[in-house]
Design an enzyme around this catalytic site. Structure first.
Site, PDB file in Angstrom:
ATOM      1  N   SER A   1      -0.135  16.668   3.011  1.00  0.00           N
ATOM      2  CA  SER A   1      -0.446  17.211   1.677  1.00  0.00           C
ATOM      3  C   SER A   1      -1.941  17.092   1.427  1.00  0.00           C
ATOM      4  O   SER A   1      -2.485  15.993   1.482  1.00  0.00           O
ATOM      5  CB  SER A   1       0.275  16.408   0.589  1.00  0.00           C
ATOM      6  OG  SER A   1       1.641  16.395   0.858  1.00  0.00           O
TER       7      SER A   1
ATOM      8  N   ARG B   1      -0.446   7.279  -4.658  1.00  0.00           N
ATOM      9  CA  ARG B   1      -1.478   7.583  -3.641  1.00  0.00           C
ATOM     10  C   ARG B   1      -2.811   6.904  -3.960  1.00  0.00           C
ATOM     11  O   ARG B   1      -3.880   7.490  -3.812  1.00  0.00           O
ATOM     12  CB  ARG B   1      -1.701   9.104  -3.506  1.00  0.00           C
ATOM     13  CG  ARG B   1      -0.508   9.887  -3.072  1.00  0.00           C
ATOM     14  CD  ARG B   1      -0.015   9.483  -1.677  1.00  0.00           C
ATOM     15  NE  ARG B   1       1.146  10.244  -1.335  1.00  0.00           N
ATOM     16  CZ  ARG B   1       2.396   9.892  -1.681  1.00  0.00           C
ATOM     17  NH1 ARG B   1       2.616   8.767  -2.334  1.00  0.00           N
ATOM     18  NH2 ARG B   1       3.415  10.654  -1.337  1.00  0.00           N
TER      19      ARG B   1
ATOM     20  N   GLU C   1      -5.990  14.700  -1.922  1.00  0.00           N
ATOM     21  CA  GLU C   1      -5.408  13.431  -1.463  1.00  0.00           C
ATOM     22  C   GLU C   1      -6.132  13.011  -0.172  1.00  0.00           C
ATOM     23  O   GLU C   1      -6.304  11.827   0.111  1.00  0.00           O
ATOM     24  CB  GLU C   1      -3.914  13.656  -1.183  1.00  0.00           C
ATOM     25  CG  GLU C   1      -3.218  12.454  -0.604  1.00  0.00           C
ATOM     26  CD  GLU C   1      -1.718  12.687  -0.360  1.00  0.00           C
ATOM     27  OE1 GLU C   1      -1.049  13.299  -1.199  1.00  0.00           O
ATOM     28  OE2 GLU C   1      -1.249  12.244   0.698  1.00  0.00           O
TER      29      GLU C   1
HETATM   30  C1  LIG Z   1       1.798  15.924   8.959  1.00  0.00           C
HETATM   31  C2  LIG Z   1       1.372  14.846   7.988  1.00  0.00           C
HETATM   32  C3  LIG Z   1       2.282  14.366   7.067  1.00  0.00           C
HETATM   33  C4  LIG Z   1       1.923  13.350   6.177  1.00  0.00           C
HETATM   34  N1  LIG Z   1       2.846  12.900   5.289  1.00  0.00           N
HETATM   35  C5  LIG Z   1       2.522  11.916   4.416  1.00  0.00           C
HETATM   36  C6  LIG Z   1       3.503  11.421   3.499  1.00  0.00           C
HETATM   37  O1  LIG Z   1       4.656  11.828   3.504  1.00  0.00           O
HETATM   38  N2  LIG Z   1       3.118  10.453   2.635  1.00  0.00           N
HETATM   39  C7  LIG Z   1       1.862   9.945   2.620  1.00  0.00           C
HETATM   40  O2  LIG Z   1       1.594   9.068   1.801  1.00  0.00           O
HETATM   41  N3  LIG Z   1       0.918  10.393   3.484  1.00  0.00           N
HETATM   42  C8  LIG Z   1       1.212  11.355   4.382  1.00  0.00           C
HETATM   43  N4  LIG Z   1       0.272  11.833   5.253  1.00  0.00           N
HETATM   44  C9  LIG Z   1      -1.096  11.280   5.198  1.00  0.00           C
HETATM   45  C10 LIG Z   1      -1.361  10.159   6.228  1.00  0.00           C
HETATM   46  O3  LIG Z   1      -0.367  10.116   7.194  1.00  0.00           O
HETATM   47  C11 LIG Z   1      -1.448   8.781   5.559  1.00  0.00           C
HETATM   48  O4  LIG Z   1      -2.413   8.791   4.543  1.00  0.00           O
HETATM   49  C12 LIG Z   1      -1.801   7.680   6.546  1.00  0.00           C
HETATM   50  O5  LIG Z   1      -1.636   6.426   5.943  1.00  0.00           O
HETATM   51  C13 LIG Z   1      -3.222   7.787   7.096  1.00  0.00           C
HETATM   52  O6  LIG Z   1      -3.338   6.845   8.134  1.00  0.00           O
HETATM   53  P1  LIG Z   1      -4.451   6.970   9.249  1.00  0.00           P
HETATM   54  O7  LIG Z   1      -4.382   5.738  10.086  1.00  0.00           O
HETATM   55  O8  LIG Z   1      -4.328   8.239   9.977  1.00  0.00           O
HETATM   56  O9  LIG Z   1      -5.762   6.938   8.345  1.00  0.00           O
HETATM   57  P2  LIG Z   1      -7.179   7.607   8.643  1.00  0.00           P
HETATM   58  O10 LIG Z   1      -7.099   9.071   8.388  1.00  0.00           O
HETATM   59  O11 LIG Z   1      -7.691   7.170   9.959  1.00  0.00           O
HETATM   60  O12 LIG Z   1      -8.054   6.936   7.502  1.00  0.00           O
HETATM   61  C14 LIG Z   1      -7.826   7.217   6.127  1.00  0.00           C
HETATM   62  C15 LIG Z   1      -8.835   6.424   5.296  1.00  0.00           C
HETATM   63  O13 LIG Z   1      -8.574   5.040   5.440  1.00  0.00           O
HETATM   64  C16 LIG Z   1      -9.722   4.346   5.975  1.00  0.00           C
HETATM   65  N5  LIG Z   1      -9.178   3.349   6.913  1.00  0.00           N
HETATM   66  C17 LIG Z   1      -8.433   3.582   8.024  1.00  0.00           C
HETATM   67  N6  LIG Z   1      -8.030   2.434   8.571  1.00  0.00           N
HETATM   68  C18 LIG Z   1      -8.535   1.430   7.809  1.00  0.00           C
HETATM   69  C19 LIG Z   1      -8.459   0.003   7.846  1.00  0.00           C
HETATM   70  N7  LIG Z   1      -7.794  -0.640   8.805  1.00  0.00           N
HETATM   71  N8  LIG Z   1      -9.096  -0.706   6.887  1.00  0.00           N
HETATM   72  C20 LIG Z   1      -9.790  -0.075   5.902  1.00  0.00           C
HETATM   73  N9  LIG Z   1      -9.914   1.276   5.817  1.00  0.00           N
HETATM   74  C21 LIG Z   1      -9.277   2.015   6.757  1.00  0.00           C
HETATM   75  C22 LIG Z   1     -10.568   5.411   6.629  1.00  0.00           C
HETATM   76  O14 LIG Z   1     -11.931   5.054   6.637  1.00  0.00           O
HETATM   77  C23 LIG Z   1     -10.287   6.618   5.741  1.00  0.00           C
HETATM   78  O15 LIG Z   1     -11.086   6.578   4.593  1.00  0.00           O
HETATM   79  C24 LIG Z   1       0.599  12.826   6.195  1.00  0.00           C
HETATM   80  C25 LIG Z   1      -0.324  13.303   7.146  1.00  0.00           C
HETATM   81  C26 LIG Z   1       0.064  14.308   8.033  1.00  0.00           C
HETATM   82  C27 LIG Z   1      -0.910  14.793   9.049  1.00  0.00           C
END
Ligand SMILES: Cc1cc2nc3c(=O)[nH]c(=O)nc-3n(C[C@H](O)[C@H](O)[C@H](O)COP(=O)(O)OP(=O)(O)OC[C@H]3O[C@@H](n4cnc5c(N)ncnc54)[C@H](O)[C@@H]3O)c2cc1C
Length: 337
Positions: free
Chosen positions: A237, A162, A333
């Site tokens: 998580s 992570r 996380e």
């Molecule tokens: C129900 C649920 C289950 C999940 N299960 C998992 C799992 O099994 N494994 C896992 O690893 N994660 C899991 N996650 C966490 C999440 O899905 C991941 O971390 C995912 O990659 C976040 O993507 P996002 O586009 O929503 O990021 P965001 O929440 O929009 O952003 C996260 C961070 O990244 C930055 N960011 C976003 N896009 C960019 C970009 N293009 N360039 C630079 N910075 C950027 C943002 O500023 C922020 O700091 C889960 C979340 C939920 C809600």
């Protein structure tokens, strides 16, 4: 491309927190992104993907840049492998389904993870025995300072559990605009021995699974196990699984003989944070509109109109309690804003 003001971010974060963005813009190509970065009247900028890994504890004073850049293309292929490039604004799970449909293997265990492709390298997303780093080839990122596009290969990214360079020294300095994956075209290496995948395949009466079967099994397990953010706000998580020394673990076993662990090196073990939280009595605890999920102690939830600051207070209470009971520090996380 239009900049709006004082908009609610509730539809843009899976926790469903009703915090406001002072300024908001959605960009659908790199030129738009570059133009927005040059707007000097908005000195503070925040990058938003699918909003599934963040807890908003306050209104954002900055210009929130929603990355909505789309596109998937095949960069190159030979008999055995294919390099597929996806733009940052592609939905992660839809991209996984696209690959499975083409019979490109390696990504199937990462089915149904929320969020966008561009955010996936940031915390090296992982699930069911596979991490993004296992299929990552390279990514392109726009430097906020120079506005130049730079390429990061796997070795540049310092992927870890992570974690990556984008959460460390490159944090806030780059915007990932696309990611290229190396996937198999046949002889897929299947990962079925993690969690309950093999059990789920048995239920599905499948003895020779394809990558599509594995994806389906993962989707079924996740749908049963994890709260759907469309129904109950959450960010998956909330905490990382802590790593402790083996000797610390041995001491803890004297009082908690059922404490599970996974060896990660000769002298370190990983402890499931969900087990610690459950043992500390938080599983299923509800405080008004927020709490700890009743089936998943690792998932903090918003039942409706919770404030991010309240969820943060609960997270801190959990951290202090775990520290007091087990002398273990658990780290969030989720990105706290
Ligand atoms: C129900 C649920 C289950 C999940 N299960 C998992 C799992 O099994 N494994 C896992 O690893 N994660 C899991 N996650 C966490 C999440 O899905 C991941 O971390 C995912 O990659 C976040 O993507 P996002 O586009 O929503 O990021 P965001 O929440 O929009 O952003 C996260 C961070 O990244 C930055 N960011 C976003 N896009 C960019 C970009 N293009 N360039 C630079 N910075 C950027 C943002 O500023 C922020 O700091 C889960 C979340 C939920 C809600």
């Amino acid at each position: 491309m239009q900049i709006t003001h004082n908009i609610s971010l509730k539809p843009y974060n899976t926790f469903g927190i009703d915090a406001k963005a002072k300024h908001f813009v959605s960009v659908s190509n790199i030129d738009e992104l570059k133009k927005v970065l040059e707007l000097t009247e908005y000195p503070n900028k925040f990058i938003l993907g699918g909003g599934s890994n963040m807890l908003l504890t306050k209104n954002l004073d900055s210009l929130v840049i929603h990355i909505n850049i789309k596109g998937i293309s095949i960069v190159s292929e030979d008999e055995d492998f294919v390099l597929v490039k996806a733009s940052a604004g592609e939905n992660w799970h839809e991209f996984v389904l696209y690959c499975i449909d083409k019979d490109f293997g390696g990504i199937e265990n990462l089915s149904l993870i929320p969020g966008n492709v561009g955010s996936a390298p940031i915390q090296n997303i992982g699930a069911y025995g596979v991490e993004l780093k296992d299929i990552f080839w390279s990514c392109e990122a726009l430097s906020i300072e120079t506005k130049e596009i730079e390429t990061f290969i796997k070795e540049d990214c310092h992927f870890d559990y992570r974690n990556s360079i984008f959460k460390q020294e490159a944090k806030g300095k780059y915007i990932i605009i696309n990611v290229t994956f190396k996937l198999t075209k046949h002889n897929h290496k299947l990962h079925v021995n993690y969690g309950t995948i093999s059990k789920q395949l048995e239920i599905m009466k499948i003895s020779n699974p394809t990558i599509k079967d594995i994806s389906k099994a993962v989707i079924d397990i996740r749908t049963l196990k994890l709260p759907n953010p469309k129904e109950i706000g959450n960010s998956g998580s909330f905490f990382k699984n802590p790593v402790i020394t083996k000797s610390h673990y041995q001491t803890l076993l004297e009082n908690f003989e059922d404490m599970p662990s996974y060896a990660i090196s000769e002298d370190e073990v990983k402890i499931p944070a969900g087990w610690l939280i459950e043992k500390a009595g938080f599983k299923g605890k509800r405080f008004g509109d927020y709490g700890v999920h009743k089936h998943q102690a690792l998932v903090l939830v918003n039942y409706g109109n919770a404030k991010g600051a309240d969820i943060l207070k609960l997270a801190e209470l959990i951290q202090h309690t775990i520290k007091r009971l087990f002398n273990i520090s658990i780290e969030a996380e989720v990105n706290i804003l």
